[in-house]
Enzyme design. Structure first.
Site, PDB file in Angstrom:
ATOM      1  N   GLU A   1      -3.512  37.514  -0.915  1.00 18.25           N
ATOM      2  CA  GLU A   1      -3.804  37.866  -2.303  1.00 18.25           C
ATOM      3  C   GLU A   1      -5.304  38.058  -2.529  1.00 18.25           C
ATOM      4  OE1 GLU A   1      -1.423  35.617  -4.968  1.00 18.25           O
ATOM      5  OE2 GLU A   1      -2.392  36.421  -6.760  1.00 18.25           O
TER       6      GLU A   1
ATOM      7  N   GLU B   1      -6.086  41.329  -1.171  1.00 18.36           N
ATOM      8  CA  GLU B   1      -5.529  42.360  -2.052  1.00 18.36           C
ATOM      9  C   GLU B   1      -6.487  42.618  -3.215  1.00 18.36           C
ATOM     10  OE1 GLU B   1      -1.745  41.398  -3.860  1.00 18.36           O
ATOM     11  OE2 GLU B   1      -1.726  43.270  -5.017  1.00 18.36           O
TER      12      GLU B   1
ATOM     13  N   CYS C   1       2.762  33.907  -8.054  1.00 22.06           N
ATOM     14  CA  CYS C   1       3.401  32.754  -7.396  1.00 22.06           C
ATOM     15  C   CYS C   1       4.561  32.172  -8.181  1.00 22.06           C
ATOM     16  CB  CYS C   1       2.405  31.634  -7.193  1.00 22.06           C
ATOM     17  SG  CYS C   1       0.972  32.159  -6.305  1.00 22.06           S
TER      18      CYS C   1
ATOM     19  N   SER D   1       0.079  41.019  -8.463  1.00 18.05           N
ATOM     20  CA  SER D   1      -0.110  41.040  -7.017  1.00 18.05           C
ATOM     21  C   SER D   1       1.221  41.313  -6.322  1.00 18.05           C
ATOM     22  CB  SER D   1      -0.663  39.689  -6.564  1.00 18.05           C
ATOM     23  OG  SER D   1      -0.482  39.540  -5.176  1.00 18.05           O
TER      24      SER D   1
ATOM     25  N   LYS E   1      12.873  29.031  -8.971  1.00 17.39           N
ATOM     26  CA  LYS E   1      12.838  29.293  -7.529  1.00 17.39           C
ATOM     27  C   LYS E   1      14.238  29.517  -6.972  1.00 17.39           C
ATOM     28  CE  LYS E   1       8.403  28.965  -6.558  1.00 17.39           C
ATOM     29  NZ  LYS E   1       7.708  30.122  -5.974  1.00 17.39           N
TER      30      LYS E   1
ATOM     31  N   GLU F   1      14.741  33.029  -7.658  1.00 13.77           N
ATOM     32  CA  GLU F   1      13.877  33.832  -6.796  1.00 13.77           C
ATOM     33  C   GLU F   1      14.463  33.995  -5.396  1.00 13.77           C
ATOM     34  OE1 GLU F   1      10.154  32.059  -5.485  1.00 13.77           O
ATOM     35  OE2 GLU F   1       9.103  33.946  -5.829  1.00 13.77           O
TER      36      GLU F   1
ATOM     37  N   GLU G   1      15.367  41.417  -2.955  1.00 14.65           N
ATOM     38  CA  GLU G   1      14.206  41.792  -2.127  1.00 14.65           C
ATOM     39  C   GLU G   1      13.871  40.725  -1.102  1.00 14.65           C
ATOM     40  OE1 GLU G   1      14.662  42.283  -5.818  1.00 14.65           O
ATOM     41  OE2 GLU G   1      12.749  41.276  -5.979  1.00 14.65           O
TER      42      GLU G   1
ATOM     43  N   CYS H   1       2.683  24.083 -11.959  1.00 13.08           N
ATOM     44  CA  CYS H   1       3.889  23.624 -11.264  1.00 13.08           C
ATOM     45  C   CYS H   1       4.122  22.123 -11.415  1.00 13.08           C
ATOM     46  CB  CYS H   1       3.809  23.971  -9.793  1.00 13.08           C
ATOM     47  SG  CYS H   1       3.437  25.704  -9.532  1.00 13.08           S
TER      48      CYS H   1
END
Ligand code: SF4
Ligand code: SF4
Ligand code: FES
Lengths: 610, 176
Positions: free
Chosen positions: A280, A283, A306, A326, A365, A368, A373, A522
């Site tokens: 990142e 990037e 994230c 990102s 999560k 996710e 993907e 988090c």
């Protein structure tokens, strides 16, 4: 500030003007029970559990709502008060299924605790029970309306803190349920699955969708090679599952516990967090170069990726910013494919046999890991996600005496991490970690700040900003000489929205923005032990910074295992392999999922047509 | 359940109605307590409040859809179901209830194959429950549209419904 003098249970007490009786009681050591009240979020006087007697007042008053006044005399536990509270509680219990022994919240339920505290031995009110309406459509959450006591905490968090407004009171009176509009299934609406609702529910009416069963099953399957990764925030909170105080740092006990449960590899999501910073950070530099040097039309500011709840929020509410986010997968999803390719090869395990479990402070999560993907290893990259609470539950079930475990270390190489990865757990942490690396790449010098911390973006302020002048750059990054880097940090989606609206309106000139879905980052995730108050957040945040400061390496690019990974396998950041395994793209959804392409929309339509 | 998923000429009509709705909603923008009158406007236009109208109200008034729907579902006078040509209201006021109103209601439910608040699939009848409409002396009472039927027995409801159904099906009589 005017000071108010009052008496609580005949003891003189002072309070600030505008404070409620409840607050005054709290800082003078008097406990008043509450149920619908949620510190900093809601005080609506709905449940009447917090009733108190006030001299010369008519009737009993809800202390969470009633402000103190000069000379007030409050009584918190008179016979009248105790009886009234008991009645209130009995009424709530009369429409509550007595499934305590099999409920996820057994021994950890606010209603059960109150029933115990008030010595409720029977419920004299007989009444009909609300019909059970279970919605388990979402990947991360399950809602069971029969257990709901209509305290409204979940609605308050979802609307006032997160600004998502996915759920509300639907219907009236006895038939009221908490649900999305039209009673639609949760997976068909703009719910981001952050689990903040589950984190504040006092009972078992909203909980995470359990992956405990499938994890036990895979652990018991001799064919499977089961590895586990633990998110940064878990180590600061899982001790609470074993009655340790919030902020107990139990990294090494956690490792010991997981090893005893039979995982074949006990690894650290922090390894992948360091990897995320490598990708990142580069990037960001790549975007800056293409924009400033090559004059390309590149989306800036770059925004962190994230937090899967934030990603889903962006897809629904700010799809126009999907180019700004990102392309890096989250650390959880970087770990998965690295485990099933690089690591599987290293240890000679067929990736088809490898089962990757995550322990996360998060319910999103779970969503996710099931995204289409997230299969770049050729298999589902992460197979199961346990919340911190579920992991605590499994450790208990395994009969492990957590508190008295010896300290043990993570397995290598996927257990190696730096302090930069620790701070991913805290709001401001991903930004700080990125700055530690990016600044050094660009200038060849260490980030010039005390203890490598970036003060202005630490702490619980909702939106934070920092500026950093870049000077004496190395040759490759000469074009950044003299540039003042501007960054912003937001946590809690309501705060994120404020920043993003300014970005969309072209009123913000940031280069890089960190967004974390949950308040505090988090450490305050929807999968953390209940109840996360600001005091608990601060304790967890402090322990994470302690962990960081105690590390041998504190910058992601110094992680020897990450260097080795690039040398042996990935080549360089943003290289071909990285793109294949570590980067992703986003789905434009829109507030009504109207941007989803037709085929993806089908299930929703079918649901709506019923 | 929503009109928008049906593919027919009523889609055109719906779009026109939604455009009218948007126009009229302007007046309630930013107005405190404007949601309920705005919903009345929507119901007035459509006869009920379809999903699409709720979405428009939410967008124009900038109130989250879950909140708008919450309000719609709270008040009895709002309905998200299309209305039938005829409304059958079974009185469950005290007198009617005591004299068998509940059984009459069950009979209507059976006969029409729908629950209270719903409309028959052919769009003919909407079934409702009413509190007293002043026919206590001749309970149990049922009102269909403007007509009050007194001393209704569960066995008689077929005949009552027929009166109204006939009116409608007349042109197709040959087919029956
Ligand atoms: S998971 Fe988050 S977005 Fe979804 S209903 Fe709960 S609080 Fe709202
Ligand atoms: S689901 Fe839980 S938090 Fe929400 S209203 Fe019901 S009991 Fe309260
Ligand atoms: S806590 Fe005060 S009324 Fe619920």
């Amino acid at each position: 500030m005017t000071t108010i003098n009052l008496k609580i249970n005949n003891q003189p007490v002072t309070a600030a003007e505008g404070e409620t009786i409840l607050q005054a009681a709290q800082h003078s050591g008097v406990r008043i029970p509450t149920l619908c009240y949620l510190e900093g979020v809601q005080a609506i006087g709905a449940c009447r559990v917090c009733l108190v007697e006030v001299k010369n007042a008519r009737g009993l008053l809800p202390s969470c709502l009633t402000e103190v006044s000069e000379g007030m005399e409050v009584f918190t536990h008179t016979k009248k008060v105790r009886e009234a509270r008991k009645t209130v509680l009995e009424l709530i219990l009369s429409d509550h299924p007595f499934e305590c022994n099999t409920c996820e919240r057994n021994q950890n339920c606010e209603l059960q605790k109150l029933a115990e505290e008030f010595g409720i031995r029977e419920v004299t009110y007989e009444g009909a029970h609300s019909a059970s309406q279970v919605d388990d459509s979402a990947a991360g959450l399950v809602r069971d309306s029969s257990k709901c006591i209509l305290c409204r905490r979940c609605v308050a968090v979802c609307s006032d803190i997160q600004g998502v407004n996915a759920i509300n009171f639907i219907g009236r009176g006895f038939d009221t349920v908490i649900a999305p509009a039209f009673n639609d299934p949760l997976n068909s609406v703009l719910c981001v699955q952050c689990g903040q609702c589950a984190a504040v529910c006092p009972v078992g009416a909203i909980t995470e969708k359990s992956h405990v069963g499938r994890v036990w099953e895979s652990l018991e399957d001799p064919e499977k090679f089961v590895v586990v990764q633990t998110a940064p925030a878990v180590r600061s909170a899982i001790g609470e599952c074993f009655d340790m105080p919030p902020g107990s740092l139990v990294t090494k006990k956690m490792v010991a516990a997981l090893r005893r449960m039979g995982f074949d590899g006990v690894f650290d999501t922090e390894f992948a967090a360091d990897l995320t910073i490598m990708e990142e950070g580069h990037e960001l530099l790549d975007r800056l170069k293409r924009k400033l040097v090559d004059g390309e039309d590149i989306a800036l500011p770059q925004i962190t990726s994230c937090s899967p709840g934030w990603i889903k929020y962006m897809e629904h509410f700010f799809p126009q910013l999907s180019e700004n986010v990102s392309t890096c997968k989250s650390p959880q999803q970087m770990f998965g494919p690295i485990a099933k390719t690089y690591y599987a090869e290293k240890v000679g395990v067929d990736p088809a046999r490898m089962y990757v479990v995550s322990i996360m402070p998060c319910t999103a999560k779970k969503f996710e890991c099931e995204r289409p993907e997230m299969r770049s290893s050729g298999y589902q990259d992460v197979d199961a996600v346990l919340t911190t609470r579920e992991a605590g539950q499994m450790i208990k079930e395994a009969g492990i005496d957590f508190v008295n475990l010896p300290d043990e270390e993570f397995d290598m190489p996927l257990g190696a991490s730096t302090g930069a990865a620790d701070v991913f757990a805290n709001t401001g942490g991903v930004m700080e970690a990125a700055l530690r690396t990016v600044y050094e790449v660009v200038t060849g010098r260490e980030l010039p700040s005390e203890n490598l911390h970036v003060k202005p973006i630490m702490g619980l302020e909702g939106v934070k900003e920092a500026e950093l002048k870049i000077e004496r750059t190395v040759t490759e990054w000469k074009f950044l000489e003299g540039v003042t880097a501007k960054v912003a940090v937001a946590h809690g989606l309501g705060n994120a929205r404020k920043v993003l609206e300014r970005v969309v309106a072209g009123e913000a000139d940031y280069h890089f923005i960190e967004v974390m879905c949950c308040p505090g980052g988090c450490i305050g995730g929807g999968g953390q032990p209940r109840l996360t108050t600001d005091e608990v957040r601060r304790a967890r945040i402090a322990s994470i910074y302690r962990e960081d400061e105690g590390k041998k390496y504190r910058k992601s690019h110094e992680n020897p295992a990450i260097r080795q990974l690039y040398e042996e396998f990935l080549g360089k950041p943003l290289g071909h392999k990285s793109h294949e395994l570590l980067h992703t793209h986003y789905t434009r959804r829109g507030k009504y999922n109207e941007l989803l392409v037709e085929e993806e929309k089908e299930p929703e339509k079918a649901g709506a047509a019923k | 359940m929503t009109a928008s998923t049906e593919k027919c000429s009523c889609e055109v009509l719906e779009e026109e109605l939604l455009a009218t709705l948007d126009d009229q909603l302007e007046a309630y923008k930013g107005m405190p307590g404007g949601l309920i009158p705005a919903l009345h406007v929507a119901q007035g236009l459509f006869g009920y409040i379809p999903r699409s109208a709720i979405r428009h109200v939410s967008e124009v008034l900038d109130i989250p859809m879950s909140e708008v729907y919450g309000v719609v579902s709270f008040y009895h006078f709002f309905t998200t179901q299309p209305r039938g040509k005829h409304t059958v209201s079974v009185c469950l006021g005290t007198a009617c209830y005591v004299r068998g109103g509940k059984r009459v209601l069950e009979a209507f439910k059976q006969k029409l194959g729908i629950d209270v608040g719903a409309t028959t699939p052919d769009g003919q009848f909407t079934l409702e429950v009413a509190r007293c409409f002043g026919a206590c002396g001749l309970a149990p009472a049922v009102r269909v549209d403007e007509d009050v039927h007194r001393r209704v027995k569960p066995t008689k409801i077929g005949a009552i419904l027929e009166q109204y159904a006939e009116e409608i099906t007349e042109p197709e009589e040959a087919a029956v």
